[in-house]
Design an enzyme around this catalytic site. Structure first.
Site, PDB file in Angstrom:
ATOM      1  N   LYS A  50      71.077  21.244  22.761  1.00 58.98           N
ATOM      2  CA  LYS A  50      70.177  22.246  23.314  1.00 58.98           C
ATOM      3  C   LYS A  50      69.639  21.778  24.653  1.00 58.98           C
ATOM      4  O   LYS A  50      69.277  20.595  24.804  1.00 58.98           O
ATOM      5  CB  LYS A  50      69.038  22.488  22.316  1.00 58.98           C
ATOM      6  CG  LYS A  50      68.048  23.576  22.689  1.00 58.98           C
ATOM      7  CD  LYS A  50      67.037  23.757  21.564  1.00 58.98           C
ATOM      8  CE  LYS A  50      65.991  24.815  21.851  1.00 58.98           C
ATOM      9  NZ  LYS A  50      65.049  24.988  20.721  1.00 58.98           N
ATOM     10  N   SER A 124      64.622  29.328  18.946  1.00 54.79           N
ATOM     11  CA  SER A 124      64.976  29.245  20.342  1.00 54.79           C
ATOM     12  C   SER A 124      66.314  28.533  20.562  1.00 54.79           C
ATOM     13  O   SER A 124      66.874  28.579  21.650  1.00 54.79           O
ATOM     14  CB  SER A 124      63.874  28.483  21.096  1.00 54.79           C
ATOM     15  OG  SER A 124      63.718  27.153  20.596  1.00 54.79           O
ATOM     16  N   SER A 148      62.810  27.109  15.024  1.00 55.40           N
ATOM     17  CA  SER A 148      63.970  27.239  15.903  1.00 55.40           C
ATOM     18  C   SER A 148      65.206  26.504  15.421  1.00 55.40           C
ATOM     19  O   SER A 148      66.298  26.703  15.972  1.00 55.40           O
ATOM     20  CB  SER A 148      63.608  26.749  17.314  1.00 55.40           C
ATOM     21  OG  SER A 148      62.599  27.563  17.863  1.00 55.40           O
TER      22      SER A 148
END
Length: 533
Positions: A50, A124, A148
């Site tokens: 990420k 997210s 997330s």
């Protein structure tokens, strides 16, 4: 070990700019693959990171180009995986500054779930989840402050691990709420997730938030389920969760109240502790919805923060009393699913819906494991999450392997994936089994597209069309769907017996330059007998 397929990774990165923000080139990936010691536990295994976690050689953007910087070294959690032989493919998309659970808050695009139909990917850690679910990489790293590492897993049919806070180091991670942040792990199955966790976990001396701990491994833990739940009128998700009776029922009211503190209480102000200066200096660089969330932090005082901490302490005591009755709590990961259009209509409210059963975990110092739970009747992914007190991670992982989940998806195929047709092997190779032949309701038209493939389009003046139904293992659905290109997409197909199944539909625009072959009754008839008048 899972040897990295360099060409497949490079192609996926090129074709999905909504999933990947940056990546290493083919030459660099081949070089790294050649240098890996084949005896290492993750030798040659490709993974994604990420883009709020540092990877040397690639920028860290946190989903905001003006915020980007180039780190000199890998985050310790990334370095541990590299030392174990894993190969970083690249950096993945996210809700900007890891603020949101929808996957729709990024200037780099909004990835769709691998199940299509306009379904959000969840955030997210949107790109990290999709990159695993579509088969590009074997595992990925995300982060999890409010959910997330779990919501995107639920919406893409994969495993999500939210470890105990501090078990995986957050050094080299752009903070969201520094005191609550976790690095999370996505994988297509629990064995891979377990391999990654065993390598990545452990105390990092330089990280003040890093910690270690252990609880006895419970082979037969006491499992609790909630006394009541809100599924936001989603009967499919409610039915999917109903198969978990549990050993006891518990009141999760204190947990939900704790979760409300995260975005409706002063913890949102903690996000300003690290991002406030950038937000003040570059307000136009931040997406309006992200800026609106962050700016609510200005409305809380220090006294508000202490009052909330005092209330949280009371709620944590209630959670501790719950652990006296049960060892593991099972909840639906999300109460319902949303499309991008539905999120756009209410981005704040529906984000809160998605976090209803996730956002209390870090505030109450819990570990969590998310696993797929099959599909609803309308083809939406279902999922459950197992919660336990801090450092119960190994017990959760063990129990997750034994859950009675529905792990197949019924899929309707129309043309090239039928038995005996050229792409049928894509189903068979993934362990799919034929259920049998079926017919659609008389509301479709079948076209021979210029690409050579058939396309099924819903139409008021349609007819019944012959199809086949296949059972596909849930873990294989994402990789299978990744090979299906526009104008085809996943949707609901009505059958002549009044039921509906998930299957491939064609966008109506593609019919304009196609041959109408509806009169043939089906693709196989058209191929063997030619068009009928």
């Amino acid at each position: 070990m899972d040897d990295v397929d360099v060409e497949a990774v490079v192609a996926a990165v090129r074709e999905r700019p909504d999933v990947w923000i940056s990546a290493f080139g083919a030459d660099e990936l081949r070089k790294r693959a050649r240098e890996v010691d084949s005896g290492l536990p993750l030798a040659g295994t490709a993974f994604a990171v990420k883009d709020n976690i540092d990877v040397a050689g690639l920028p860290t953007t946190a989903g905001c180009l003006d915020f980007a910087y180039r780190p000199e070294r890998n985050a310790p959690v990334v370095q541990r995986l590299i030392d174990a032989g894993a190969i970083v493919a690249g950096k993945t998309n996210l809700d900007q500054f890891a603020t949101g659970l929808t996957g729709a808050r990024s200037p780099y695009g909004a990835p769709e779930s691998v199940f299509g139909g306009g379904l959000i990917s969840g955030g997210s850690s949107s790109g990290s989840a999709v990159a695993v679910a579509d088969g590009t990489v074997a595992f990925s790293l995300g982060t999890d402050t409010a959910g997330s590492g779990r919501v995107p897993a639920a919406l893409n049919g994969i495993v999500g691990i939210k470890p105990t806070r501090g078990l995986l180091s957050t050094l080299g991670v752009v903070p969201a709420c520094r005191s609550l942040d976790c690095v999370s792990v996505f994988a297509r199955d629990l064995p891979m997730a377990d391999r990654v966790m065993r390598v990545a976990r452990g105390r990092v001396r330089e990280d003040p938030w890093s910690r270690e701990g252990a609880r006895p491994l419970l082979v037969e833990p006491r499992v609790g389920v909630p006394e009541s739940l809100d599924f936001f009128s989603d009967a499919g998700q409610e039915k999917a969760f109903a198969r978990f009776p549990g050993d006891a029922t518990v009141d999760i009211g204190p947990l939900l109240e704790a979760g409300d503190l995260l975005y409706r209480g002063p913890w949102v102000a903690e996000r300003l502790a690290d991002l406030g200066e950038f937000l003040a200096a570059h307000p136009e660089s931040v997406l309006p919805v992200t800026r609106a969330v962050l700016e609510t932090g200005h409305g809380f005082t220090a006294a508000d923060a202490f009052r909330a901490q005092h209330r949280l302490r009371e709620l944590r005591a209630a959670a501790d009393r719950m652990w006296e009755r049960i060892d593991v709590l099972v909840l639906p990961t999300i109460g319902t699913t949303y499309t991008h259009a539905e999120i756009a209509a209410d981005p704040i409210g529906r984000n809160l819906d998605l976090g209803r059963y996730t956002q209390f975990a870090n505030l109450l110092d819990m570990a969590a494991v998310t696993v797929p739970n099959g599909f609803t009747a309308d083809g939406r992914p279902a999922s459950v999450t197992l919660f336990g007190p801090a450092f119960s991670d190994d017990t959760l992982a063990l129990l997750a392997r034994s859950l009675p989940v529905d792990d197949t998806m019924t899929l309707a195929v129309v043309g090239l994936h039928l038995s005996g047709e050229p792409r049928n092997h894509e189903l068979v190779d993934r362990g799919a089994t034929l259920v049998g032949a079926a017919r659609t309701a008389p509301c479709y038209r079948l076209y021979h597209l210029p690409s050579g493939a058939p396309g099924l389009v819903r139409s008021d003046d349609g007819s019944a069309v012959e199809i086949e139904l296949w059972q596909l293992p849930a873990a294989q659905v994402g990789g299978f769907l990744a090979g299906i290109a526009a104008p085809l997409s996943l949707g609901r197909i009505a059958l002549d017996d009044g039921t509906e199944v998930t299957g491939f539909l064609c966008e109506a625009y593609a019919a304009a330059g196609a041959t109408d072959i509806t009169a043939s009754g089906g693709w196989r008839n058209y191929r063997t007998e030619g068009p009928r008048s």
